[in-house]
Design a protein around this motif. Structure first.
Motif, PDB file in Angstrom:
ATOM      1  N   GLY A 109       0.791  -1.213   0.000  1.00 29.73           N
ATOM      2  CA  GLY A 109       0.000   0.000   0.000  1.00 29.73           C
ATOM      3  C   GLY A 109       0.826   1.266   0.000  1.00 29.73           C
ATOM      4  O   GLY A 109       0.308   2.358   0.290  1.00 29.73           O
ATOM      5  N   ARG A 110       2.136   1.160  -0.318  1.00 30.86           N
ATOM      6  CA  ARG A 110       3.009   2.327  -0.420  1.00 30.86           C
ATOM      7  C   ARG A 110       3.727   2.271  -1.772  1.00 30.86           C
ATOM      8  O   ARG A 110       4.915   1.938  -1.840  1.00 30.86           O
ATOM      9  CB  ARG A 110       4.022   2.385   0.720  1.00 30.86           C
ATOM     10  CG  ARG A 110       3.409   2.572   2.102  1.00 30.86           C
ATOM     11  CD  ARG A 110       4.459   2.984   3.119  1.00 30.86           C
ATOM     12  NE  ARG A 110       4.968   4.311   2.848  1.00 30.86           N
ATOM     13  CZ  ARG A 110       4.478   5.426   3.391  1.00 30.86           C
ATOM     14  NH1 ARG A 110       3.447   5.365   4.216  1.00 30.86           N
ATOM     15  NH2 ARG A 110       5.007   6.598   3.106  1.00 30.86           N
ATOM     16  N   PRO A 111       3.031   2.552  -2.858  1.00 34.27           N
ATOM     17  CA  PRO A 111       3.631   2.414  -4.185  1.00 34.27           C
ATOM     18  C   PRO A 111       4.875   3.276  -4.362  1.00 34.27           C
ATOM     19  O   PRO A 111       4.901   4.439  -3.955  1.00 34.27           O
ATOM     20  CB  PRO A 111       2.502   2.844  -5.129  1.00 34.27           C
ATOM     21  CG  PRO A 111       1.569   3.635  -4.284  1.00 34.27           C
ATOM     22  CD  PRO A 111       1.653   3.061  -2.907  1.00 34.27           C
ATOM     23  N   SER A 112       5.890   2.663  -4.961  1.00 32.00           N
ATOM     24  CA  SER A 112       7.179   3.318  -5.157  1.00 32.00           C
ATOM     25  C   SER A 112       7.645   3.061  -6.584  1.00 32.00           C
ATOM     26  O   SER A 112       7.335   2.019  -7.175  1.00 32.00           O
ATOM     27  CB  SER A 112       8.219   2.768  -4.175  1.00 32.00           C
ATOM     28  OG  SER A 112       7.739   2.791  -2.851  1.00 32.00           O
ATOM     29  N   ARG A 113       8.428   4.001  -7.098  1.00 33.41           N
ATOM     30  CA  ARG A 113       8.938   3.888  -8.462  1.00 33.41           C
ATOM     31  C   ARG A 113      10.420   4.247  -8.464  1.00 33.41           C
ATOM     32  O   ARG A 113      10.789   5.366  -8.112  1.00 33.41           O
ATOM     33  CB  ARG A 113       8.154   4.808  -9.394  1.00 33.41           C
ATOM     34  CG  ARG A 113       8.466   4.622 -10.874  1.00 33.41           C
ATOM     35  CD  ARG A 113       7.638   5.596 -11.711  1.00 33.41           C
ATOM     36  NE  ARG A 113       7.756   5.327 -13.145  1.00 33.41           N
ATOM     37  CZ  ARG A 113       6.934   4.550 -13.830  1.00 33.41           C
ATOM     38  NH1 ARG A 113       5.902   3.974 -13.204  1.00 33.41           N
ATOM     39  NH2 ARG A 113       7.106   4.344 -15.123  1.00 33.41           N
ATOM     40  N   LEU A 114      11.252   3.295  -8.858  1.00 37.59           N
ATOM     41  CA  LEU A 114      12.694   3.484  -8.900  1.00 37.59           C
ATOM     42  C   LEU A 114      13.160   3.317 -10.343  1.00 37.59           C
ATOM     43  O   LEU A 114      12.745   2.364 -11.025  1.00 37.59           O
ATOM     44  CB  LEU A 114      13.422   2.480  -8.010  1.00 37.59           C
ATOM     45  CG  LEU A 114      13.046   2.441  -6.523  1.00 37.59           C
ATOM     46  CD1 LEU A 114      11.856   1.523  -6.271  1.00 37.59           C
ATOM     47  CD2 LEU A 114      14.235   1.956  -5.692  1.00 37.59           C
ATOM     48  N   THR A 115      14.007   4.213 -10.800  1.00 40.02           N
ATOM     49  CA  THR A 115      14.553   4.143 -12.147  1.00 40.02           C
ATOM     50  C   THR A 115      16.015   3.759 -12.061  1.00 40.02           C
ATOM     51  O   THR A 115      16.804   4.440 -11.388  1.00 40.02           O
ATOM     52  CB  THR A 115      14.395   5.491 -12.878  1.00 40.02           C
ATOM     53  OG1 THR A 115      13.016   5.849 -12.907  1.00 40.02           O
ATOM     54  CG2 THR A 115      14.919   5.393 -14.301  1.00 40.02           C
ATOM     55  N   VAL A 116      16.377   2.667 -12.729  1.00 37.89           N
ATOM     56  CA  VAL A 116      17.723   2.090 -12.638  1.00 37.89           C
ATOM     57  C   VAL A 116      18.391   2.191 -14.005  1.00 37.89           C
ATOM     58  O   VAL A 116      17.849   1.715 -15.008  1.00 37.89           O
ATOM     59  CB  VAL A 116      17.660   0.618 -12.185  1.00 37.89           C
ATOM     60  CG1 VAL A 116      19.062   0.013 -12.085  1.00 37.89           C
ATOM     61  CG2 VAL A 116      16.925   0.509 -10.851  1.00 37.89           C
TER      62      VAL A 116
END
Length: 279
Positions: free
Chosen positions: A253-260
Motif C-alpha cells: 500500500g506504499r507504491p514506489s517507483r525506482l529508475t535504474v
C-alpha cells in the motif's frame, strides 16, 4: 537537533519508503544514532556530518532500528532532496561507509528528483546451500523461481540476495519465516533479499524483506535497486540504452517507483527517484 521525515521514490507522502534525516548530527555517537533510529522507527535514518576533507561535501551514516547499515539508497535520496530544498538543486557528494556516492538533484514538477550513482557493483551466483536455506525461510520451492534469472548475490555498497519469482502472484503472496531469514541474512551479510518478477525487459516488480534491519519489508530499496542493475548487467539482461523501472511497495500500500540505469562501460549503477516531506 531536528529529525526530518521524508518519503523516497514517490511524489506523495503516503507512498514510497519513509526515511529519517538528521542534517546536523554533530555531537552524536553511535549509541545516540542507534537510539534515534529506533525511536523514529523507519527502516533507516540518515545522519549528516560535515565532510572531513574538501573532496567530499557530506559524510553520511545510516542506521536501522537494529544496526548501522553501510549504505541506504532511499535515505540517500531523501537526504539529498532535503539538502537541495534548503539550498538549491545541484550535485552533492556523500561519503559513506560503502564509499563515495555522487547524487544529482533537480526539480521535477512540484517535487525534487535525486539520482544517486553507486559504488562499483558486482554479482555472482549464490551457493546452493544458501539458496536452499533462503527458499525454506521464504516458504518457496524451486518451482517458484524464474529459471531465466539465476539466483545471485549482488553488491552495490552492501550485499543483496537476488531471487526471481516465476509469477506476479508468487511475489504478491509473501509470508516468510522472519527469524530464519534474519539468521541467514546475518550469517551471509545480506542486507535484504531482493525478490523480483519480470513484467517486460524494462519493467520489474520487486519486494525486499529486510529482517536484518528489524523490518519485515521495505517499500522501496535504492541500494538493492543499484545491486539489481549490476546483477542484470552481469547476467546479460540489462537493456541497451534504456533505463529499467522497478515498481515496489504496491503490495504494502506504499507504491514506489525506482529508475535504474546502467552503462556497459561503467561498473557503477544510477538509481533515481523523487522524495517528498512527510507530515
Amino acid at each position: 537537533m531536528e529529525i526530518l521525515r521524508y518519503s523516497a521514490f514517490t511524489d506523495r507522502p503516503d507512498g514510497g519508503n519513509p526515511a529519517g534525516v538528521v542534517l546536523d548530527a554533530r555531537g552524536l555517537d553511535d549509541t545516540d544514532m542507534l537510539r534515534i533510529a529506533a525511536e523514529v522507527g523507519f527502516s533507516e535514518t540518515a545522519f549528516v556530518f560535515a565532510a572531513q576533507d574538501p573532496g567530499h561535501t557530506h559524510e553520511v551514516r545510516y542506521f536501522s532500528p537494529r544496526a548501522e547499515v553501510d549504505f541506504c539508497g532511499h535515505a540517500t535520496v531523501a537526504t539529498a532532496v532535503a539538502l537541495a530544498e534548503r539550498s538549491a538543486p545541484g550535485t552533492l557528494v556523500f561519503r559513506t561507509n560503502a564509499g563515495r556516492i555522487d547524487v544529482a538533484t533537480a526539480a521535477e514538477g512540484p517535487a525534487l528528483r535525486a539520482t544517486l550513482t553507486s559504488v562499483p557493483t558486482s554479482s555472482q551466483p549464490v551457493a546452493l546451500p544458501h539458496l536452499e536455506s533462503a527458499l525454506k525461510a521464504l516458504r518457496w520451492s524451486d518451482a517458484d523461481l524464474d529459471p531465466a534469472f539465476p539466483a545471485h548475490v549482488a553488491f552495490a555498497g552492501n550485499h543483496h540476495l537476488m531471487l526471481a519469482a516465476a509469477s506476479r502472484q508468487r511475489l504478491a503472496d509473501l509470508d516468510y519465516d522472519f527469524e530464519a531469514l534474519h539468521a541467514l541474512s546475518r550469517a551471509q551479510d545480506w542486507t535484504t533479499v531482493h525478490l523480483f518478477h519480470r513484467d517486460t525487459d524494462t519493467l520489474f516488480h520487486a519486494r525486499d524483506p529486510f529482517p536484518l534491519g528489524g523490518v519485515v519489508e521495505d517499500p522501496a530499496t535504492g541500494a538493492a535497486a543499484a545491486a539489481f542493475g549490476g546483477y542484470l548487467r552481469v547476467i546479460g539482461r540489462a537493456p541497451h540504452n534504456s533505463p529499467v523501472t522497478v515498481l515496489q511497495g504496491d503490495d504494502m500500500g506504499r507504491p514506489s517507483r525506482l529508475t535504474v540505469t546502467t552503462a556497459a562501460s561503467d561498473p557503477r549503477v544510477s538509481v533515481s527517484g523523487q522524495a517528498v516531506p512527510m507530515p
